[in-house]
Design a protein around this motif. Structure first.
Motif, PDB file in Angstrom:
ATOM      1  N   ALA A 124      -2.915  -1.517  12.480  1.00 62.32           N
ATOM      2  CA  ALA A 124      -3.611  -0.957  13.745  1.00 62.32           C
ATOM      3  C   ALA A 124      -3.703  -2.340  14.763  1.00 62.32           C
ATOM      4  N   GLU A 125      -4.542  -2.412  14.291  1.00 60.20           N
ATOM      5  CA  GLU A 125      -5.776  -3.223  14.551  1.00 60.20           C
ATOM      6  C   GLU A 125      -5.195  -4.850  15.293  1.00 60.20           C
ATOM      7  N   ALA A 126      -4.095  -5.337  14.598  1.00 55.86           N
ATOM      8  CA  ALA A 126      -3.330  -5.706  14.695  1.00 55.86           C
ATOM      9  C   ALA A 126      -2.304  -6.447  15.752  1.00 55.86           C
ATOM     10  N   CYS A 127      -2.554  -4.187  16.409  1.00 59.52           N
ATOM     11  CA  CYS A 127      -1.462  -4.476  17.495  1.00 59.52           C
ATOM     12  C   CYS A 127      -2.140  -3.744  18.085  1.00 59.52           C
ATOM     13  N   ASP A 128      -3.381  -4.235  18.279  1.00 60.44           N
ATOM     14  CA  ASP A 128      -4.066  -4.056  19.295  1.00 60.44           C
ATOM     15  C   ASP A 128      -4.870  -2.364  19.976  1.00 60.44           C
ATOM     16  N   MET A 129      -4.519  -1.989  18.786  1.00 67.17           N
ATOM     17  CA  MET A 129      -4.873  -0.627  18.719  1.00 67.17           C
ATOM     18  C   MET A 129      -6.348  -0.259  17.888  1.00 67.17           C
ATOM     19  N   GLU A 130      -6.540   0.493  18.364  1.00 69.65           N
ATOM     20  CA  GLU A 130      -8.593   1.151  17.625  1.00 69.65           C
ATOM     21  C   GLU A 130      -8.066   2.425  17.081  1.00 69.65           C
ATOM     22  N   VAL A 131      -8.540   2.241  15.258  1.00 70.80           N
ATOM     23  CA  VAL A 131      -8.355   3.843  15.043  1.00 70.80           C
ATOM     24  C   VAL A 131      -9.525   4.923  15.141  1.00 70.80           C
ATOM     25  N   LYS A 132      -9.509   5.845  15.791  1.00 67.38           N
ATOM     26  CA  LYS A 132     -10.548   6.463  16.260  1.00 67.38           C
ATOM     27  C   LYS A 132     -11.226   7.750  14.759  1.00 67.38           C
ATOM     28  N   ASP A 133      -9.883   8.344  14.602  1.00 69.05           N
ATOM     29  CA  ASP A 133      -9.970   8.786  12.746  1.00 69.05           C
ATOM     30  C   ASP A 133      -8.935   8.508  12.362  1.00 69.05           C
ATOM     31  N   THR A 134      -9.499   9.235  10.099  1.00 71.04           N
ATOM     32  CA  THR A 134      -8.057   8.714   9.173  1.00 71.04           C
ATOM     33  C   THR A 134      -7.704  10.375   9.339  1.00 71.04           C
ATOM     34  N   VAL A 135      -6.387  10.800   9.365  1.00 69.34           N
ATOM     35  CA  VAL A 135      -6.934  11.928   8.616  1.00 69.34           C
ATOM     36  C   VAL A 135      -5.321  12.091   7.133  1.00 69.34           C
ATOM     37  N   ILE A 136      -6.193  12.856   6.065  1.00 70.19           N
ATOM     38  CA  ILE A 136      -5.513  12.540   4.882  1.00 70.19           C
ATOM     39  C   ILE A 136      -4.698  14.221   4.545  1.00 70.19           C
ATOM     40  N   GLN A 137      -3.238  14.015   3.392  1.00 65.46           N
ATOM     41  CA  GLN A 137      -3.518  15.566   3.561  1.00 65.46           C
ATOM     42  C   GLN A 137      -3.327  15.233   1.770  1.00 65.46           C
ATOM     43  N   LYS A 138      -3.428  16.089   1.065  1.00 65.40           N
ATOM     44  CA  LYS A 138      -2.747  15.792  -0.582  1.00 65.40           C
ATOM     45  C   LYS A 138      -1.713  16.718  -0.927  1.00 65.40           C
ATOM     46  N   LEU A 139      -0.793  16.049  -1.118  1.00 67.76           N
ATOM     47  CA  LEU A 139      -0.067  16.940  -1.636  1.00 67.76           C
ATOM     48  C   LEU A 139       0.900  15.984  -2.881  1.00 67.76           C
ATOM     49  N   GLU A 140       2.010  17.300  -2.930  1.00 67.42           N
ATOM     50  CA  GLU A 140       2.854  16.971  -4.320  1.00 67.42           C
ATOM     51  C   GLU A 140       4.556  15.666  -3.442  1.00 67.42           C
ATOM     52  N   ARG A 141       4.519  16.355  -2.028  1.00 68.48           N
ATOM     53  CA  ARG A 141       5.759  15.893  -1.850  1.00 68.48           C
ATOM     54  C   ARG A 141       5.470  15.799  -0.091  1.00 68.48           C
TER      55      ARG A 141
END
Length: 419
Positions: A27-44
């Motif tokens: 994302a940074e290589a595409c001139d974007m700034e990551v403001k937050d990371t959201v993760i969800q744990k799932l089986e699929r």
């Protein structure tokens, strides 16, 4: 920089954290700034929307907090997942494949690279054409009043037309790419006929392949205009550069700098760049450049070797070159078998790499004495150009030369060998 949120579904994969960090780097290589990371744990992943509704609401809230209107997802999504997730979050959805393609499109410089990217983009766009377009008919005619004028058929849907147009465009681009490849094959055959050994630098993007190549060019006195582009960024270049290196001991070989790899590289891109990577497929030796300062370097080695296997590059001897040792506590330059720990910015390290490459590609060379008649002087010229002449003496009926030669050159001159 454009503010974005990144998101991933953790299926308990051992490399999940690594791929999420890589997604942020992309994302940074595409001139974007990551403001937050959201993760969800799932089986699929959720089949309809990738993440669940509750997690989608969380993403929507974070988007508003950070004024981020783009969500980048760590997997390749189906068209339905892209639409539904976009509706749930009120954000533009970019999946991993689309992000990598965007970077490739912005980095492509040569006509070949641009064609390859365009073909990959079009191939990926085909299944993502909005099926709602199917409701729009072209050349549709319906009857009116009492059924006296019946429908002449549904005609061609806009979706079908779009697919046909894209398919035709892909065919045109593939033809252009084939023309370029044929011209390159002529050049490659000329190089093969010269008997020069070839070495290909391969490895993860931003591992230091171009810096290493430029160090090798400087080691044999190449001018700055022969240097290749290098920058501390992902996919700094997509073009394969080939240079001839000539050293004082009369040892010559070709060195190529290939496009870098990344984990989960879209299959369409791997296929599109097969021609670019053909230098690696035909090499006598591979040098895998590895950023040893990166804690995930073992995963990077695995990614590189999996990608090479996918494009059919197998059973070629390989040197493992652990670069950026200057950013670690590891001693360098240091050679251990077919491994070297080094810094591409260190001249002493480059000398060691040259030494290790020569040991590998010239290991089958041998010292042979030839007696070449004066009437066959062209073979003496060839010996001087393609071998390492150690001693020369002149006799009444010809020139006696002791030289270090390749098996191929030895075979060509075998009738002049003295025993």
């Amino acid at each position: 920089m454009t503010p974005v949120i990144i998101c991933g579904v953790d299926l308990n994969q051992p490399d999940f954290d690594y791929t999420m960090q890589e997604l942020a780097n992309l994302a940074e290589a595409c001139d974007m700034e990551v403001k937050d990371t959201v993760i969800q744990k799932l089986e699929r992943p959720v089949s309809a929307s990738y993440v669940g509704r509750g997690k989608a609401e969380e993403i929507k809230t974070q988007g508003k907090i950070h004024d981020a209107k783009i969500l980048i997802v760590n997997d390749e999504l189906t068209p339905m997942q892209i639409r539904n997730l976009g509706d749930l979050t009120d954000m533009k959805i970019i999946d991993r494949t689309a992000l990598i393609l965007e970077i490739f499109a912005s980095r492509a410089r040569s006509k070949e690279a641009k064609l390859q990217v365009q073909i990959a983009q079009l191939r990926i766009s085909l299944p993502r054409l909005h099926t709602d377009n199917d409701k729009v008919k072209l050349d549709q005619q319906t009857g009116g009043g009492g059924g006296s004028f019946n429908s002449r058929g549904g005609g061609e849907t806009k979706l079908e037309k779009d697919r046909r147009v894209i398919g035709k465009r892909i065919s045109i681009l593939k033809k252009e790419l084939k023309d370029i490849e044929e011209k390159q094959n002529v050049t490659r055959k000329q190089r093969d006929a010269s008997g020069l050994r070839s070495v290909a630098l391969v490895g993860y993007t931003n591992a230091g392949k171009s810096t290493t190549m430029n160090g090798l060019l400087r080691a044999c006195g190449k001018d700055d205009d022969k240097q290749v582009f290098e920058k501390d960024m992902l996919f700094a270049t997509l073009d394969t550069s080939v240079r001839r290196l000539h050293f004082k001991d009369n040892k010559d070989f070709l060195i190529s700098d290939t496009v870098g790899f990344v984990s989960h590289l879209p299959h369409q891109l791997v296929q599109a760049f097969k021609s670019t990577l053909s230098e690696a497929a035909k090499a006598d030796l591979l040098v895998q450049v590895i950023d040893v300062s990166d804690p995930n370097y073992r995963d990077m080695i695995k990614t590189t070797e999996e990608t090479l296997k996918e494009i059919g590059v197998e059973n070629i001897p390989m040197i493992y070159a652990f670069n950026k040792a200057d950013l670690t506590e590891a001693p360098y330059p240091e050679i251990l078998g077919n491994q070297i720990t080094y810094s591409a910015k260190d001249p002493a390290s480059i000398e060691k790499i040259v030494e290790l490459i020569k040991e590998n590609i010239f290991k089958d060379d041998r010292i042979v004495t030839f007696k070449i008649p004066f009437s066959e002087g062209r073979y003496l010229d060839e010996l001087n150009v393609r071998g390492t002449v150690l001693e020369t003496a002149y006799e009444e009926d010809g020139t006696v030369v002791s030289a270090n030669v390749s098996p191929e050159l030895h075979s060509r001159l075998s009738r002049f060998e003295t025993h």
